[in-house]
Design an enzyme around this catalytic site. Structure first.
Site, PDB file in Angstrom:
ATOM      1  N   GLU A 315       0.794  -1.230   0.000  1.00 30.44           N
ATOM      2  CA  GLU A 315       0.000   0.000   0.000  1.00 30.44           C
ATOM      3  C   GLU A 315       0.831   1.287   0.000  1.00 30.44           C
ATOM      4  O   GLU A 315       0.494   2.257  -0.650  1.00 30.44           O
ATOM      5  CB  GLU A 315      -0.948   0.036   1.204  1.00 30.44           C
ATOM      6  CG  GLU A 315      -2.078  -0.954   1.172  1.00 30.44           C
ATOM      7  CD  GLU A 315      -1.675  -2.311   1.725  1.00 30.44           C
ATOM      8  OE1 GLU A 315      -0.515  -2.450   2.139  1.00 30.44           O
ATOM      9  OE2 GLU A 315      -2.511  -3.224   1.728  1.00 30.44           O
ATOM     10  N   ASP A 357      29.807  21.400 -23.632  1.00 33.39           N
ATOM     11  CA  ASP A 357      30.351  22.639 -24.186  1.00 33.39           C
ATOM     12  C   ASP A 357      31.624  22.982 -23.455  1.00 33.39           C
ATOM     13  O   ASP A 357      31.887  22.436 -22.387  1.00 33.39           O
ATOM     14  CB  ASP A 357      29.375  23.788 -23.897  1.00 33.39           C
ATOM     15  CG  ASP A 357      28.215  23.806 -24.846  1.00 33.39           C
ATOM     16  OD1 ASP A 357      28.287  23.108 -25.847  1.00 33.39           O
ATOM     17  OD2 ASP A 357      27.255  24.534 -24.550  1.00 33.39           O
ATOM     18  N   ASP A 682      20.794  25.074 -30.320  1.00 32.85           N
ATOM     19  CA  ASP A 682      21.122  23.834 -29.619  1.00 32.85           C
ATOM     20  C   ASP A 682      19.847  23.065 -29.260  1.00 32.85           C
ATOM     21  O   ASP A 682      19.907  21.907 -28.851  1.00 32.85           O
ATOM     22  CB  ASP A 682      21.869  24.129 -28.308  1.00 32.85           C
ATOM     23  CG  ASP A 682      23.330  24.454 -28.550  1.00 32.85           C
ATOM     24  OD1 ASP A 682      23.873  23.928 -29.537  1.00 32.85           O
ATOM     25  OD2 ASP A 682      23.916  25.214 -27.775  1.00 32.85           O
ATOM     26  N   GLU A 747       4.959 -11.843   5.845  1.00 34.86           N
ATOM     27  CA  GLU A 747       3.542 -11.850   6.233  1.00 34.86           C
ATOM     28  C   GLU A 747       2.789 -13.014   5.602  1.00 34.86           C
ATOM     29  O   GLU A 747       1.895 -13.609   6.213  1.00 34.86           O
ATOM     30  CB  GLU A 747       2.891 -10.520   5.799  1.00 34.86           C
ATOM     31  CG  GLU A 747       3.353  -9.324   6.597  1.00 34.86           C
ATOM     32  CD  GLU A 747       3.186  -7.990   5.851  1.00 34.86           C
ATOM     33  OE1 GLU A 747       3.537  -6.962   6.441  1.00 34.86           O
ATOM     34  OE2 GLU A 747       2.725  -7.985   4.702  1.00 34.86           O
TER      35      GLU A 747
HETATM   36  P1  ATP Z   1      31.919  26.517 -26.464  1.00 36.34           P
HETATM   37  O1  ATP Z   1      30.849  27.095 -25.610  1.00 36.34           O
HETATM   38  O2  ATP Z   1      31.969  25.064 -26.448  1.00 36.34           O
HETATM   39  O3  ATP Z   1      33.256  27.104 -26.227  1.00 36.34           O
HETATM   40  P2  ATP Z   1      31.820  28.246 -28.540  1.00 36.34           P
HETATM   41  O4  ATP Z   1      31.287  29.329 -27.695  1.00 36.34           O
HETATM   42  O5  ATP Z   1      33.246  28.298 -28.896  1.00 36.34           O
HETATM   43  O6  ATP Z   1      31.535  26.867 -27.926  1.00 36.34           O
HETATM   44  P3  ATP Z   1      30.292  29.326 -30.583  1.00 36.34           P
HETATM   45  O7  ATP Z   1      29.617  30.226 -29.633  1.00 36.34           O
HETATM   46  O8  ATP Z   1      29.532  28.687 -31.664  1.00 36.34           O
HETATM   47  O9  ATP Z   1      30.984  28.142 -29.853  1.00 36.34           O
HETATM   48  O10 ATP Z   1      31.496  30.142 -31.219  1.00 36.34           O
HETATM   49  C1  ATP Z   1      32.270  29.637 -32.289  1.00 36.34           C
HETATM   50  C2  ATP Z   1      33.349  30.629 -32.650  1.00 36.34           C
HETATM   51  O11 ATP Z   1      32.743  31.838 -33.125  1.00 36.34           O
HETATM   52  C3  ATP Z   1      34.206  31.061 -31.479  1.00 36.34           C
HETATM   53  O12 ATP Z   1      35.316  30.240 -31.331  1.00 36.34           O
HETATM   54  C4  ATP Z   1      34.620  32.457 -31.853  1.00 36.34           C
HETATM   55  O13 ATP Z   1      35.774  32.447 -32.679  1.00 36.34           O
HETATM   56  C5  ATP Z   1      33.469  32.971 -32.682  1.00 36.34           C
HETATM   57  N1  ATP Z   1      32.583  33.818 -31.876  1.00 36.34           N
HETATM   58  C6  ATP Z   1      32.035  33.537 -30.686  1.00 36.34           C
HETATM   59  N2  ATP Z   1      31.266  34.538 -30.238  1.00 36.34           N
HETATM   60  C7  ATP Z   1      31.303  35.493 -31.188  1.00 36.34           C
HETATM   61  C8  ATP Z   1      30.691  36.784 -31.346  1.00 36.34           C
HETATM   62  N3  ATP Z   1      29.878  37.297 -30.437  1.00 36.34           N
HETATM   63  N4  ATP Z   1      30.968  37.476 -32.460  1.00 36.34           N
HETATM   64  C9  ATP Z   1      31.763  36.965 -33.406  1.00 36.34           C
HETATM   65  N5  ATP Z   1      32.362  35.780 -33.327  1.00 36.34           N
HETATM   66  C10 ATP Z   1      32.149  35.036 -32.240  1.00 36.34           C
END
Ligand code: ATP
Length: 958
Positions: A315, A357, A682, A747
């Site tokens: 129960e 990540d 994602d 039981e």
């Molecule tokens: P993780 O979180 O695993 O490190 P990540 O942040 O590197 O992943 P993304 O955010 O897709 O993955 O970024 C990929 C690439 O894009 C980075 O390595 C960077 O060179 C470039 N990047 C990231 N943020 C910016 C932004 N705000 N403007 C321009 N380029 C960017």
């Protein structure tokens, strides 16, 4: 500005006012951008604080009305319709009927009928209280991840709770944001939204800031609505409806519409419950059939069989199960892992791969530019954190780079409260370090990568606000992780300029010239190689590297491909993002627990490898590094083989689509995959994974919605903690199953034995059994559900997904412990009966010897259950190693059970109810000795298990 919001309708045919209380007027989607501000009595700078206060008063908070209370009644009624309750209700009704048929009426039968009814009510009350509190917990957990939005007010960008939005607010939208109110876009850069919540259509649809023709507002391409998500792009919009006045508010149905999903574990337990109920029915019927021909009265025999049936139904089980899961959820929340679905609690325990990540999860996401490389020369940048305190060694060459990168940012640096928003130069810090406090408390609103660039620009002496005023932004192509670039177009004194920043290799491919030692030169293969070498050098130090480039443009209407080609390469900025200190230990724990960690990052392979080494994900000299480009060339079989073969694996330069492909491939080969994600794109991988894990602090709303678990602190270490707790929840559930079912054997066996021995009465009555199942057994079962994780819980391989809750090992343990109990109490009963010398047929229910004997049986089960509870606390370790008394709740619960038993034995009213008799000290001593024997037998079994297999194996024990 008055509080009146004059003439707007949403234009959906019925001329519904677009704002609560608004009067009729032109449809919001038809207005030219400038008129939208006028119509909603707001401005490009947003509302003033005074205006916000007035509108909050008028329109109330931006919330939907709370769900009604109908759910509660339905929940309560549901408690009486579950299988256990139905079986017991039928049993109670039959017992009442039997009582009414008896001549003379027997008080015992009536007692049983009332007792069974009491059980149903009690069980329903416990179950209901549990569900109610689980709901409350879920609500409070939800409140732990507040839903925020970015708005412009008094000309300042602010982040505030979504409930504070009022009509007229100017909101800033970015990819991954959940839209918090109904808004008209006034600026849209490649914006697309997912309107699934409103229209059921899950494809992303493009949005514009331009006016459109009148028509149903839901179809207006320049409006975004509460409850929907921005999946790409960025823009600004003016709120025209909040709360219940939104489209979502109008169609909002109570959450009750969505039935609560049962987890596989709950389904397994429900199935088992059904089987047990079936077995109970069969055994009851069999006993009835055996006893009736021996000349027993029909009704008594029937009531007897019913008693046996009731005895076999566990129960307290459903309530104990939900309590145990709820405890797991609360424990995880305390350790920063917020589980949105109970499903995740159990799936966590069988996780075999974690795809994680890098930024923010393994590292702190506190970026600081420590080196700039421009014109072939590297320059160090001093200072840490977001306080613009520090210097670029030689700011000259890097200025163009930081100017371009800084203007191509959406993030904003926020000074500490009361601090200054301009850059603080080191020389302004006096010897006493009075300005030092400004170093602390600086924050970044938005992307931290961009924050680091803003800080570096300030350290190079650039005043970006002044630069932006001189060259205002006229267009933007937002960052997306597939393109890995972001660009902005600015109006300058002599035309237009495009500034582009992003991943170095991606950007380099779009450049034709380079700023080299003060001159613009064609980007020869040699110079490209120089850039690549510089990039690799920075990356191999574990730095995240961003590049920037620029080009002049003839006009502002250039399309993205034009803006992002023919560029001049300006240089590189290398950012340090220190690993989180707690991650190494967590990685270690996962390794020991047989969980594979795969790093999935958009970053450069060398940066990824350096970070992976620092936190211990990579230990071999040559891990397998798979880039997105390489992934694209592999077919499914190749990928399967590669994922299966390689131990240490880094996935670099990948896009969310790649992540999704890796997750599905791993799942196909039978892995249970947890995957982390933060961006809007994602979401598919998060949904598809067995456990989608989103970031609470830095993730987007879309990712949080798609995930089943949210990490409040974003840290990988919290995943490891959650796995550990998930494993322990499962173990605990098995423990209390063993505990509860072994007493059922104790039981049942004496009853069956008495039947076959031809004894006319039962060795334990149904009312006594109910007192055990719902009195003395429930609290220890709950305490077992709250047992802390065993120390070696992360030293075992993950549980196989195919393994059933009632594994062979669990069944064996139930039979072993239940068998000892059964043997003990059956022996005690017959020894007592035989010692009296009275023939079986002379026994009546009122016989003092019989009463003593059944009291001994009940007390025997209660006492042995106390030792049983201690015994099942470990699977293979000795309980003495974890400390016999180390779960005080269990001891207290056991003592409560024994006290209850003593009361049943000694208190006259309870004696009358249970037909019991007082036991003497010797009786108790015999029973306690027998309980200790059970514990010793179980300890011996564990010892033997340890000797036979020194290391633990899958699915062992309870
Ligand atoms: P993780 O979180 O695993 O490190 P990540 O942040 O590197 O992943 P993304 O955010 O897709 O993955 O970024 C990929 C690439 O894009 C980075 O390595 C960077 O060179 C470039 N990047 C990231 N943020 C910016 C932004 N705000 N403007 C321009 N380029 C960017």
């Amino acid at each position: 500005m008055g509080t009146g919001i004059p003439v707007l309708t949403s234009g959906d045919g019925g001329r519904r006012p677009a704002t609560p209380g608004g009067t009729h007027g032109p449809a919001v989607q038809t207005l030219p951008t400038g008129d939208v501000f006028t119509a909603l009595n707001t401005s490009l700078r947003g509302l003033t604080s005074a205006e916000v206060a007035a509108r909050r008063n008028r329109f109330g908070p931006n919330e939907l009305p709370p769900a009604g209370r109908t759910g509660l009644w339905r929940d309560l009624a549901g408690q009486f319709t579950d299988l256990f309750a139905v079986v017991l209700l039928v049993a109670s009704a039959i017992t009442f009927l039997a009582y009414s048929l008896q001549d003379p009426h027997e008080a015992g039968t009536l007692q049983l009928a009332v007792a069974i009814l009491g059980v149903v009510v009690l069980n329903a009350a416990i179950g209901f209280a549990q569900e109610y509190s689980a709901e409350r917990t879920a609500q409070s957990l939800q409140a732990m991840v507040p839903h925020t939005c970015r708005v412009l007010r008094d000309g300042e960008r602010q982040e505030l709770p979504a409930r504070d939005l009022v009509p007229g607010d100017v909101v800033v939208l970015e990819a991954g944001d959940a839209v918090s109110a109904d808004c008209r876009l006034t600026e849209a850069h490649e914006v697309s939204v997912n309107n699934a919540a409103l229209t059921g259509e899950s494809d992303a649809v493009g949005r514009t800031g331009e006016p459109v023709a009148a028509g149903p507002v839901l179809q207006a391409r320049n409006c975004v609505f509460m409850g929907t998500d921005v999946v790409a792009g960025s823009g600004k919009a003016v709120v025209f409806a909040t709360g219940a006045a939104t489209e979502f508010g109008r169609i909002f149905r109570l959450a009750a519409a969505a039935p609560r999903q049962k987890t596989p574990l709950q389904r397994q337990v429900a199935l088992m419950a059904r089987r047990v109920a079936g077995t109970a029915l069969a055994i009851g019927a069999a006993l009835f059939a055996v006893r009736l021909p021996t000349g027993q009265p029909f009704v008594e025999t029937f009531v007897f069989a019913l008693g046996v049936m009731v005895a076999l139904v566990p129960e307290g089980l459903p309530a104990t199960l939900s309590v145990s899961l709820a405890i797991g959820v609360r424990r995880m929340a305390r350790r920063h892992a917020l589980v949105k679905q109970l499903l995740a609690v159990e799936a966590l325990g069988s996780t075999t791969v974690v795809c994680t990540d890098k930024t923010g999860t393994l590292t702190r996401a506190e970026m600081t530019v420590v080196q700039v490389w421009a014109g072939g020369v590297s320059h160090a940048v001093s200072g840490v954190g977001y306080a613009p305190v520090g210097e670029v060694a030689d700011p000259g060459p890097g200025r163009e780079l930081l100017h371009a990168a800084g203007l191509c940012c959406n993030a904003r640096l926020v000074p500490p409260p009361g601090g200054t928003s301009r850059a603080v130069r080191p020389r302004e810090i006096d010897a006493g370090g009075r300005l030092q406090s400004d170093r602390e408390g600086w924050r970044v609103l938005g992307d931290t990568t961009e924050g680091a660039l803003l800080v570096a620009a300030a350290k190079a002496g650039l005043d970006l606000a002044a630069e932006e005023a001189a060259a205002p932004r006229v267009a933007e192509y937002p960052f997306d992780s597939a393109r890995k670039l972001m660009s902005t177009v600015h109006k300058t004194s002599d035309g237009y300029s495009a500034y582009v920043k992003g991943a170095p290799q991606e950007l380099l491919a779009r450049c034709t010239t380079i700023d080299w030692r003060g001159e613009r030169q064609p980007l020869t293969d040699e110079l490209r190689a120089a850039v690549t070498t510089a990039n690799d050098k920075l990356a191999s130090q574990g730095l995240r590297v961003l590049a920037a480039a620029s080009r002049p443009l003839a006009d502002s209407r250039a399309v993205r491909d034009e803006v992002e080609s023919g560029l001049t390469f300006l240089g590189l900025a290398g950012m340090l993002d220190p690993p989180r200190p707690e991650v190494s230990d967590a990685v270690d724990a996962c390794r020991r627990a047989g969980i594979r960690i795969v790093m999935v990052t958009g970053d450069h392979p060398l940066t990824a490898e350096a970070v992976a080494r620092r936190v211990g994900i990579v230990r071999q000299p040559a891990p397998v590094v798979l880039t997105g480009t390489r992934l694209d060339t592999l077919d499914d079989d190749d990928l399967d083989a590669l994922l299966a073969a390689s131990g240490e694996l880094l996935l670099c330069r990948v896009s969310p689509e790649h992540k999704m492909r890796v997750v599905t491939t791993l799942q196909r080969s039978g892995e249970v995959v947890a995957v982390t994600g933060d961006g809007a794109n994602d979401a598919p991988a998060l949904k598809h994974a067995d456990i989608g894990v989103a970031m609470g602090a830095s993730g987007t709303d879309v990712a949080r919605e798609a995930a089943v678990m949210v990490l409040l602190d974003d840290s990988f270490a919290s995943i490891a903690v959650a796995v550990r707790l998930g494993r322990s929840v499962y173990q605990n559930i098995r423990r209390f199953l063993v505990y509860v079912f072994s007493s059922n054997i104790g039981e049942l066996v004496p009853i069956v034995a008495a039947t076959f021995a031809g004894f006319p009465l039962v060795p334990i009555t149904a009312v006594q059994i109910l007192a055990i199942d719902l009195g003395s057994d429930v609290l220890p079962a709950l305490a077992l559900g709250a047992e802390p994780p065993e120390p070696d819980v992360m030293d075992r391989p993950p549980r196989s997904r195919r393994e059933r809750l009632f594994s062979t090992a669990v069944m064996r343990r139930i039979l072993f412990l239940g068998g000892i109990q059964a043997l003990g109490v059956t022996a005690v009963f017959f020894w007592h009966i035989h010692a009296s010398g009275i023939p079986y047929s002379d026994f009546t229910e009122d016989d003092p010897v019989y009463r003593e004997a059944i009291t001994m049986v009940q007390a025997g089960i209660v006492l042995s259950q106390f030792f049983n509870a201690l015994a099942v606390r470990t699977d293979r370790q000795s309980v003495f190693r974890i400390g016999l008394l180390s779960n005080p709740w269990l001891i207290a619960a056991g003592c409560f059970g024994i006290t209850l038993m003593a009361a049943i034995s000694y208190l006259p009213p309870l004696q009358a109810l249970f037909n019991t008799a007082p036991l003497d000290a010797a009786d108790w001593a015999v029973l306690a000795g027998f309980g200790a024997l059970l514990l010793s037998a179980e300890e011996t079994r564990k010892w033997w298990l340890r000797r036979r297999r020194p290391t633990s194996a899958k699915g062992e024990g309870g």
